[in-house]
Design a protein around this motif. Structure first.
Motif, PDB file in Angstrom:
ATOM      1  N   THR A 165       4.711   5.204   3.597  1.00 32.22           N
ATOM      2  CA  THR A 165       5.987   5.374   2.918  1.00 32.22           C
ATOM      3  C   THR A 165       6.786   4.090   3.015  1.00 32.22           C
ATOM      4  N   ALA A 166       7.399   3.699   1.928  1.00 35.27           N
ATOM      5  CA  ALA A 166       8.182   2.462   1.911  1.00 35.27           C
ATOM      6  C   ALA A 166       9.290   2.512   2.962  1.00 35.27           C
ATOM      7  N   THR A 167       9.634   1.343   3.471  1.00 38.37           N
ATOM      8  CA  THR A 167      10.717   1.249   4.453  1.00 38.37           C
ATOM      9  C   THR A 167      11.352  -0.127   4.359  1.00 38.37           C
ATOM     10  N   ASP A 168      12.570  -0.239   4.833  1.00 39.55           N
ATOM     11  CA  ASP A 168      13.231  -1.541   4.926  1.00 39.55           C
ATOM     12  C   ASP A 168      13.025  -2.082   6.333  1.00 39.55           C
ATOM     13  N   THR A 188       7.369  -3.553  -4.438  1.00 38.58           N
ATOM     14  CA  THR A 188       7.144  -2.260  -5.084  1.00 38.58           C
ATOM     15  C   THR A 188       5.717  -1.827  -4.794  1.00 38.58           C
ATOM     16  N   GLY A 189       5.582  -0.837  -3.920  1.00 40.14           N
ATOM     17  CA  GLY A 189       4.259  -0.432  -3.454  1.00 40.14           C
ATOM     18  C   GLY A 189       3.452   0.292  -4.518  1.00 40.14           C
ATOM     19  N   LEU A 190       2.134   0.207  -4.394  1.00 39.54           N
ATOM     20  CA  LEU A 190       1.233   0.879  -5.320  1.00 39.54           C
ATOM     21  C   LEU A 190       0.951   2.315  -4.906  1.00 39.54           C
ATOM     22  N   GLY A 191       1.095   2.611  -3.604  1.00 39.84           N
ATOM     23  CA  GLY A 191       0.740   3.936  -3.111  1.00 39.84           C
ATOM     24  C   GLY A 191      -0.752   4.184  -3.119  1.00 39.84           C
ATOM     25  N   ARG A 192      -1.518   3.139  -3.294  1.00 39.22           N
ATOM     26  CA  ARG A 192      -2.979   3.192  -3.387  1.00 39.22           C
ATOM     27  C   ARG A 192      -3.504   1.777  -3.290  1.00 39.22           C
ATOM     28  N   GLY A 193      -4.803   1.614  -3.388  1.00 34.85           N
ATOM     29  CA  GLY A 193      -5.380   0.291  -3.481  1.00 34.85           C
ATOM     30  C   GLY A 193      -5.192  -0.275  -4.877  1.00 34.85           C
ATOM     31  N   PRO A 194      -5.377  -1.578  -5.056  1.00 39.01           N
ATOM     32  CA  PRO A 194      -5.211  -2.186  -6.385  1.00 39.01           C
ATOM     33  C   PRO A 194      -6.299  -1.735  -7.354  1.00 39.01           C
ATOM     34  N   HIS A 195      -6.025  -1.901  -8.645  1.00 35.04           N
ATOM     35  CA  HIS A 195      -6.967  -1.509  -9.690  1.00 35.04           C
ATOM     36  C   HIS A 195      -7.072  -2.637 -10.699  1.00 35.04           C
ATOM     37  N   GLY A 196      -8.255  -2.783 -11.270  1.00 33.53           N
ATOM     38  CA  GLY A 196      -8.416  -3.682 -12.400  1.00 33.53           C
ATOM     39  C   GLY A 196      -9.074  -5.001 -12.107  1.00 33.53           C
ATOM     40  N   GLY A 197      -9.156  -5.401 -10.846  1.00 35.38           N
ATOM     41  CA  GLY A 197      -9.812  -6.651 -10.495  1.00 35.38           C
ATOM     42  C   GLY A 197      -8.919  -7.870 -10.666  1.00 35.38           C
ATOM     43  N   GLY A 198      -9.432  -9.007 -10.202  1.00 31.24           N
ATOM     44  CA  GLY A 198      -8.683 -10.250 -10.330  1.00 31.24           C
ATOM     45  C   GLY A 198      -9.200 -11.311  -9.385  1.00 31.24           C
ATOM     46  N   PHE A 215       5.917   2.310   8.869  1.00 25.36           N
ATOM     47  CA  PHE A 215       5.667   2.641   7.473  1.00 25.36           C
ATOM     48  C   PHE A 215       5.081   4.043   7.301  1.00 25.36           C
ATOM     49  N   GLY A 216       5.100   4.830   8.366  1.00 21.32           N
ATOM     50  CA  GLY A 216       4.723   6.234   8.245  1.00 21.32           C
ATOM     51  C   GLY A 216       3.257   6.544   8.406  1.00 21.32           C
ATOM     52  N   ALA A 264       0.810  -1.216   0.000  1.00 23.48           N
ATOM     53  CA  ALA A 264       0.000   0.000   0.000  1.00 23.48           C
ATOM     54  C   ALA A 264       0.843   1.266   0.000  1.00 23.48           C
ATOM     55  N   ALA A 265       2.132   1.142   0.297  1.00 22.89           N
ATOM     56  CA  ALA A 265       3.005   2.301   0.456  1.00 22.89           C
ATOM     57  C   ALA A 265       3.489   2.845  -0.872  1.00 22.89           C
ATOM     58  N   ARG A 266       4.003   4.066  -0.823  1.00 19.50           N
ATOM     59  CA  ARG A 266       4.683   4.654  -1.970  1.00 19.50           C
ATOM     60  C   ARG A 266       6.161   4.294  -1.894  1.00 19.50           C
ATOM     61  N   GLY A 267       6.693   3.719  -2.963  1.00 16.43           N
ATOM     62  CA  GLY A 267       8.101   3.393  -2.987  1.00 16.43           C
ATOM     63  C   GLY A 267       8.346   1.903  -2.880  1.00 16.43           C
ATOM     64  N   THR A 268       9.608   1.541  -2.718  1.00 17.68           N
ATOM     65  CA  THR A 268      10.023   0.142  -2.680  1.00 17.68           C
ATOM     66  C   THR A 268      10.545  -0.220  -1.303  1.00 17.68           C
TER      67      THR A 268
END
Length: 419
Positions: A214-217, A63-73, A195-196, A21-25
């Motif tokens: 925010t992405a974190t290690d 690799t975070g999306l920074g949002r919820g998923p899109h497109g279904g599945g 994760f901020g 869900a975070a922005r970044g890797t």
């Protein structure tokens, strides 16, 4: 001796969804690699999240999306309860139609508190049974707002909602009633902070502001629930076992199991470097303990209780009936098969110590039943597991590590296949 305990399942799967869900890797070091975590990782991939693994699985990069998923599945959760509880809220915070399903064992586990909460937050949820998998989420984002959530069944429902709250359109404010397994909520909130996420707890409410993480290690610490079997083995054999990396500052409430072993006569040392348990001359019984907050370890205590010098009563564990199996019933059934006297109530079990007889343990495809009774097998001859391989859910190398540390003639059926 030092026990080689794999990473925490609870931390690994929480970190995976927060990183998604975070922005970044984000890079997760020493994640647990087991059936449950791989199923969770694959489910995230089905939601469009990129997860790459080091050649030796020493780290996973998300690799975070920074949002919820899109497109279904379509999302296969296998046996992973956390996937069925954490990922529908994440999907609902995005857009598209998502169909979640899992094994028959996972289909039997209730989801109604979660589906009711998601519906209240604006998601459209349909299920075949109204209360369990398979479950379809028609997502158009989540509104946020005030939400009462009865959490008596599982703290995982609340954790799943909290971790997706940063993606909602307005702050989420949750009133949690009858909250069980409180340490797992504390773990969730602590990881969200890493994760901020902006969280607050006051007046019996937990609030989360809408703002992508925010992405974190993150280095994943050893699994405290898994460590309980090795600490218990030390307690019943008079040996000394240390788990490095699991000590003061741990995020996991299940480390408190060593406090129960201390009451049972073991010597316990916890430092910033790790935790050591040294078994005493006898396993002391004659006490009553509420293990509601650390219920994943109640089976460990119940399985070794026949070796104590007096009865042990474990309380506060009604929610353990809704895990991979009805764990109170499973422990009771197996102890009785071993000739052990028990007394069971809705949320408790009393184990009366005494000699055991040989028996085949019915694991019910539950990794924790298999591991707990394996510890008893170090002292009780003739124990045989009907499904030793089910430990792969959280620790594929469990039998190998147990026999490395505690060499005995004990050899459950099929052990060689899992070395």
């Amino acid at each position: 001796m030092k026990a080689r305990i794999p990473g925490s399942k609870s931390i690994t799967n929480r970190a995976l969804v927060l990183a998604a869900a975070a922005r970044g890797t984000s890079r997760l070091s020493a994640p647990l690699v087991s059936d449950d975590t791989v199923a969770f990782r694959d489910a995230l991939t089905a939601l469009g999240v990129r997860v790459t693994t080091a050649p030796d699985d020493a780290s996973w990069t998300v690799t975070g999306l920074g949002r919820g998923p899109h497109g279904g599945g379509r999302v296969w959760c296998a046996d992973a309860g956390t996937a069925a509880r954490f990922l529908p809220p994440f999907a609902a915070a995005g857009t598209g139609r998502y169909v979640f399903d899992g094994t028959d064992q996972l289909r039997a586990r209730p989801l109604s508190p979660l589906t009711a909460a998601l519906t209240r937050l604006g998601a459209r949820i349909t299920t075949d049974s109204g209360a369990a998998l398979p479950l379809t989420v028609d997502a158009e984002g989540l509104a946020g707002g005030e939400l009462p959530l009865p959490s008596g069944l599982s703290s995982q429902f609340l954790s799943g909602l909290l971790m997706s709250a940063p993606l909602m359109r307005a702050p989420l404010r949750v009133r949690a009633e009858e909250l069980v397994s409180r340490p797992y909520i504390d773990m969730t909130l602590a990881l969200m902070t890493r994760f901020g996420a902006r969280t607050d707890e006051s007046g019996g409410h937990i609030s989360v502001d809408p703002a992508p993480c925010t992405a974190t290690d993150l280095a994943v610490e050893p699994d405290a629930s898994t460590a309980s079997y090795f600490f218990a083995a030390a307690a019943v054999t008079g040996r000394e076992i240390t788990v490095p990396g699991l000590g003061l500052g741990s995020l996991q409430g299940d480390l408190r199991f060593v406090d129960v072993l201390r009451e049972a006569g073991a010597t316990v040392r916890t430092t910033t470097e790790g935790t050591t348990v040294i078994g005493g001359p006898t396993l002391r019984g004659g006490f009553d303990v509420d293990m509601g907050d650390i219920s994943d370890t109640f089976m460990t205590l119940a399985a070794i209780a026949p070796l104590a010098d007096a009865p042990i009563t474990i309380r506060g564990i009604a929610h353990a009936r809704l895990k991979e199996s009805d764990r109170i019933a499973a422990v009771d059934e197996n102890l009785r098969a071993l000739g052990v006297t028990t007394e069971v109530g809705h949320d408790r079990i009393t184990v009366v110590p005494g000699p055991t007889r040989p028996a085949r343990i019915a694991c019910r495809r539950d990794h924790r039943i298999a591991m707990a009774f394996s510890v008893l097998g170090l002292r009780a001859p003739g124990i045989d597991l009907d499904d030793p391989g089910c430990v792969s859910k959280t620790f594929p190398g469990f039998h190998t590590e147990l026999t490395r540390l505690f060499p005995t003639p004990y050899n459950p059926t099929g052990l060689e296949e899992h070395r």
